[in-house]
Enzyme design. Structure first.
Site, PDB file in Angstrom:
ATOM      1  N   ARG A 115      26.110   2.553  11.312  1.00  0.00           N
ATOM      2  CA  ARG A 115      26.876   3.696  11.410  1.00  0.00           C
ATOM      3  C   ARG A 115      26.073   4.749  11.929  1.00  0.00           C
ATOM      4  O   ARG A 115      25.048   4.769  12.004  1.00  0.00           O
ATOM      5  CB  ARG A 115      27.623   3.656   9.971  1.00  0.00           C
ATOM      6  CG  ARG A 115      26.634   3.928   8.706  1.00  0.00           C
ATOM      7  CD  ARG A 115      27.285   4.076   7.679  1.00  0.00           C
ATOM      8  NE  ARG A 115      26.025   4.048   6.273  1.00  0.00           N
ATOM      9  CZ  ARG A 115      26.217   4.395   5.284  1.00  0.00           C
ATOM     10  NH1 ARG A 115      27.480   4.534   4.890  1.00  0.00           N
ATOM     11  NH2 ARG A 115      25.354   4.216   4.539  1.00  0.00           N
ATOM     12  N   GLU A 154      27.193  11.861   6.058  1.00  0.00           N
ATOM     13  CA  GLU A 154      25.610  11.840   6.011  1.00  0.00           C
ATOM     14  C   GLU A 154      25.052  12.034   7.773  1.00  0.00           C
ATOM     15  O   GLU A 154      24.606  11.372   7.881  1.00  0.00           O
ATOM     16  CB  GLU A 154      24.851  10.967   5.174  1.00  0.00           C
ATOM     17  CG  GLU A 154      25.162  10.995   3.897  1.00  0.00           C
ATOM     18  CD  GLU A 154      24.400   9.957   3.395  1.00  0.00           C
ATOM     19  OE1 GLU A 154      23.811   8.934   3.587  1.00  0.00           O
ATOM     20  OE2 GLU A 154      24.118  10.309   1.841  1.00  0.00           O
ATOM     21  N   GLU A 313      27.744  12.132  -4.229  1.00  0.00           N
ATOM     22  CA  GLU A 313      27.652  10.491  -4.422  1.00  0.00           C
ATOM     23  C   GLU A 313      26.455  10.517  -5.311  1.00  0.00           C
ATOM     24  O   GLU A 313      25.095  11.313  -5.290  1.00  0.00           O
ATOM     25  CB  GLU A 313      26.819   9.815  -3.108  1.00  0.00           C
ATOM     26  CG  GLU A 313      28.277   9.620  -2.549  1.00  0.00           C
ATOM     27  CD  GLU A 313      27.765   9.004  -1.005  1.00  0.00           C
ATOM     28  OE1 GLU A 313      26.635   8.442  -1.159  1.00  0.00           O
ATOM     29  OE2 GLU A 313      28.216   9.217   0.064  1.00  0.00           O
ATOM     30  N   PHE A 363      25.666  -5.218  -3.072  1.00  0.00           N
ATOM     31  CA  PHE A 363      24.881  -5.370  -4.386  1.00  0.00           C
ATOM     32  C   PHE A 363      24.849  -3.698  -4.944  1.00  0.00           C
ATOM     33  O   PHE A 363      24.200  -3.620  -5.939  1.00  0.00           O
ATOM     34  CB  PHE A 363      23.542  -6.003  -4.171  1.00  0.00           C
ATOM     35  CG  PHE A 363      23.751  -7.542  -3.849  1.00  0.00           C
ATOM     36  CD1 PHE A 363      24.828  -8.247  -4.441  1.00  0.00           C
ATOM     37  CD2 PHE A 363      23.171  -7.869  -2.566  1.00  0.00           C
ATOM     38  CE1 PHE A 363      24.963  -9.660  -3.981  1.00  0.00           C
ATOM     39  CE2 PHE A 363      23.537  -9.209  -2.060  1.00  0.00           C
ATOM     40  CZ  PHE A 363      24.468  -9.977  -2.864  1.00  0.00           C
TER      41      PHE A 363
HETATM   42  C1  GLA Z   1      24.928   6.988   1.293  1.00  0.00           C
HETATM   43  C2  GLA Z   1      26.224   7.017   2.212  1.00  0.00           C
HETATM   44  C3  GLA Z   1      27.157   6.015   1.244  1.00  0.00           C
HETATM   45  C4  GLA Z   1      26.444   4.681   0.830  1.00  0.00           C
HETATM   46  C5  GLA Z   1      25.324   5.052  -0.093  1.00  0.00           C
HETATM   47  C6  GLA Z   1      24.370   3.886  -0.753  1.00  0.00           C
HETATM   48  O1  GLA Z   1      24.653   8.060   0.452  1.00  0.00           O
HETATM   49  O2  GLA Z   1      26.859   8.155   2.150  1.00  0.00           O
HETATM   50  O3  GLA Z   1      28.065   5.547   1.927  1.00  0.00           O
HETATM   51  O4  GLA Z   1      25.933   4.105   1.897  1.00  0.00           O
HETATM   52  O5  GLA Z   1      24.326   5.995   0.812  1.00  0.00           O
HETATM   53  O6  GLA Z   1      23.617   4.546  -1.735  1.00  0.00           O
END
Ligand code: GLA
Length: 676
Positions: A115, A154, A313, A363
């Site tokens: 991604r 991100e 997050e 996981f």
């Molecule tokens: C990032 C991404 C999420 C996920 C988390 C996992 O912050 O934005 O999509 O992959 O990491 O920790």
């Protein structure tokens, strides 16, 4: 101070997270809504990785399934944040438009997969992402339960496609007003005969394949990557701004991520959100973790200091990419949540709601795990959800600070690019949090600022390792001190301009009058070498003691500054290691050595007092306790966070005696009510 909500449609503390219904069936969606209600999971963030399902083939859109999910959430009285899907285009897309894929520094274009693998400079990719975003805005933009847009996921990385290389050259032309001579001078390209004869000869730096020996170029490339990413972001946002002007926009940032100057990005966003994963290397039980995370929260908060932010997050358990997937110990999730609230978060969102059965993150911790919802983690998430109701009055309140600590991305890049005075990491990212730690220990609230921020609201400004200075910042600091502010800077500050050219007149030259000093040279110490910084008796700050110096000792000569401490060892024994200089109505201090943190503790606490900075609490904080305050017109909430594995007791005139369990917090309101 009036309350300021992320979205006044839902003026509460949000509790939710990443939800990927595209992986599941309608029966599971029903179960999800039921469990969301049970856990007070109020806000689902969706869509970031759903492009392949929303547009299964070119121009063929399938919104039916998504409508159904949105309906179910709405009936279940949930809210949602909608992600734009640019981070992960479908496979058909990359195959049809391979030029939209990212190119590495060695010129090799990547294949489809992973991604954030897109060519940031591609006009076609911009057009296509605007198209899908427009469709989303048309369909869901007016939905009463839509709270915000979450742009992409991100943003990160760099692209070395021909598109990007040409855009970089254009960017340089514009920066140097089409004057190649000015660029050659600014980059000092006469050294090693690196002089450019035309704009087309300039390639981006690209370790290990490209030019790495022109510092100004290296830093400009990073500036360009930020501007290019912002440009991409604004292009994505265009249809959303046009069709849904009232829906606030954010993107999930990554704290101290080195690749983007988030301060520049923040100006284009309506609120700040970020992803916090504090324990990739060390367990959460390490007290330093809470300082590091606190620093990042405050850094993110300070991008818009008068607004609450959203923890977009964090994991309810652990992240699958940690070195060790240690489980969060019972109670730790609650502590991490309170810690974020204390730093000004108005919402707590998880990655992720339901653990995916397959794929890269199968996981990774989630609210609903492979074992279902009858779990410790689910119960702990429910507890946080329920407890948030107790704190609802916090929503819209902010954190106020009278101290600013400089953490500047451009300065960081310049330090990284500098070849010397030691090779490798000069530890800017560790050093600034060391100063932060000392200020937190002193019980004061801190904003983290950049060189373009106004210093008007502060009484004390601290700028460690401010190596590369922009003229506007130098002027702002002079104005600030002249008007009565207190300022501290350190070794390795004021060496080069924004193009990494050493200042004419030598190190410190542009603010040597302010500091009352000149700087002659800097001694870099081997790993096992130390010196000592000894405070002089009767110095005006009243600091006493001797402290170890390591790594950097700068040899400075006072013109008008008062030496407060001196080096004890080496041929420069007796030369000033700490100085203070009256300038206008204020004072500018210099710390000429990297020292043990004990010196920072005592120095910063004295400086805060000398500058008249008010403390968050009226008592001395026990070791390991952080004090944070959130304020609004009608409320004040004090958080006392115990980051240690031992219980602690605070005693104050106002609060009496309060005992705080390990990794727990006392939360107190203005009316002296203990609410947690
Ligand atoms: C990032 C991404 C999420 C996920 C988390 C996992 O912050 O934005 O999509 O992959 O990491 O920790």
């Amino acid at each position: 101070m009036r309350k300021s909500y992320i979205n006044p449609k839902f003026p509460s503390l949000w509790h939710g997270g990443d939800y990927c219904p595209e992986q599941w069936t309608p029966e599971i969606w029903d179960e999800d809504v039921r469990l969301m209600q049970k856990s007070r999971f109020t806000v689902a963030t969706m869509g970031m990785f759903a492009w392949a399902k929303l547009e299964p083939s070119e121009g063929v859109y399938d919104f039916g399934w998504f409508d159904e999910v949105v309906d179910k959430l709405t009936k279940g009285e949930r809210w949602f944040i909608l992600g734009t899907p640019s981070a992960a285009p479908p496979a058909w897309f990359s195959n049809k438009y391979p030029e939209t894929l990212r190119t590495r520094p060695n010129g090799v274009r990547q294949r489809h997969g992973n991604r954030v693998n897109f060519n940031i400079g591609s006009a076609l990719y911009r057009e296509k992402t605007r198209e899908i975003n427009r469709k989303l805005a048309e369909r869901y933009g007016n939905h009463p339960r839509l709270l915000a847009w979450h742009l992409s996921n991100e943003y990160n990385g760099e692209d070395y496609s021909q598109d990007s290389i040409e855009q970089f050259r254009e960017w340089l032309r514009s920066k140097f007003n089409n004057d190649l001579g000015a660029l050659n001078h600014a980059y000092w390209t006469a050294f090693w005969g690196h002089t450019y004869g035309s704009w087309d000869e300039i390639d981006p730096p690209g370790t290990p394949y490209g030019e790495t020996a022109v510092q100004g170029l290296t830093v400009d490339w990073k500036r360009f990557v930020t501007d290019q990413t912002i440009d991409f972001m604004l292009s994505e946002a265009e249809p959303l701004r046009e069709l849904t002007p009232d829906v606030p926009i954010t993107t999930n940032m990554m704290g101290t991520y080195p690749g983007l100057d988030y301060r520049k990005m923040a100006k284009h966003l309506d609120f700040i959100s970020w992803d916090s994963y504090p324990a990739p290397k060390k367990p959460l039980t390490d007290p330093q973790t809470w300082i590091t995370v606190g620093f990042r929260h405050d850094l993110m908060r300070s991008l818009k200091p008068d607004k609450p932010w959203l923890l977009m997050e964090y994991t309810p358990s652990s992240a699958n990419w940690y070195d060790v997937m240690a489980l969060k110990r019972p109670g730790m999730h609650r502590f991490e949540s309170l810690h974020a609230l204390a730093h000004g978060a108005d919402g707590l969102q998880y990655f992720q709601w339901r653990q995916s059965r397959g794929g890269q993150e199968q996981f990774h911790g989630a609210v609903v795990s492979h074992s279902g919802s009858n779990t410790r983690i689910f119960d702990e998430v429910c507890e946080v959800g329920i407890e948030l109701d107790t704190f609802n009055n916090l929503a819209g309140s902010t954190v106020k600070s009278e101290v600013a600590l400089l953490f500047d991305w451009e300065n960081r890049w310049a330090l990284e690019a500098a070849c010397g005075p030691i090779q490798g990491d000069k530890k800017y990212e560790e050093t600034v949090p060391d100063f932060y730690r000392a200020l937190i220990k002193a019980g004061v609230s801190v904003d983290i600022v950049g060189q373009d921020d106004s210093l008007d609201r502060y009484k004390l400004v601290v700028a460690p390792m401010a190596y590369s200075l922009r003229p506007t910042f130098i002027e702002e600091v002079k104005r600030f001190v002249k008007n009565g502010g207190h300022f501290l800077t350190t070794y390795l500050s004021g060496w080069v301009d924004e193009n990494s050219l050493v200042f004419e007149g030598g190190f410190l030259a542009p603010w040597s009058e302010l500091l009352g000093l000149t700087s002659e040279e800097l001694d870099a110490l081997y790993k096992d070498q130390t010196n000592s910084v000894d405070f002089l008796g009767e110095n005006s700050l009243g600091v006493a003691g001797q402290f170890q110096a390591t790594e950097f000792c700068e040899i400075v000569h006072p013109t008008t500054a008062e030496p407060l401490a001196v080096f004890r060892g080496e041929f420069y024994a007796g030369s000033p290691a700490v100085t203070g200089n009256k300038f206008g109505a204020g004072v500018a201090y210099y710390l000429a050595a990297r020292t043990e943190t004990a010196l920072l503790d005592v120095l910063l606490s004295k400086l805060a007092r000398a500058a008249g900075v008010s403390s968050v609490v009226d008592f001395e904080l026990p070791m390991g306790v952080m004090a944070k305050k959130r304020e609004a017109e009608d409320s004040e909430t004090l958080f006392l966070l115990n980051t240690l594995s031992e219980p602690t007791v605070i005693t104050s005139e106002k609060w009496g005696s309060i005992s705080i369990a390990p990794y727990n917090a006392a939360v107190l309101t203005k009316s002296r009510e203990l609410i947690a």
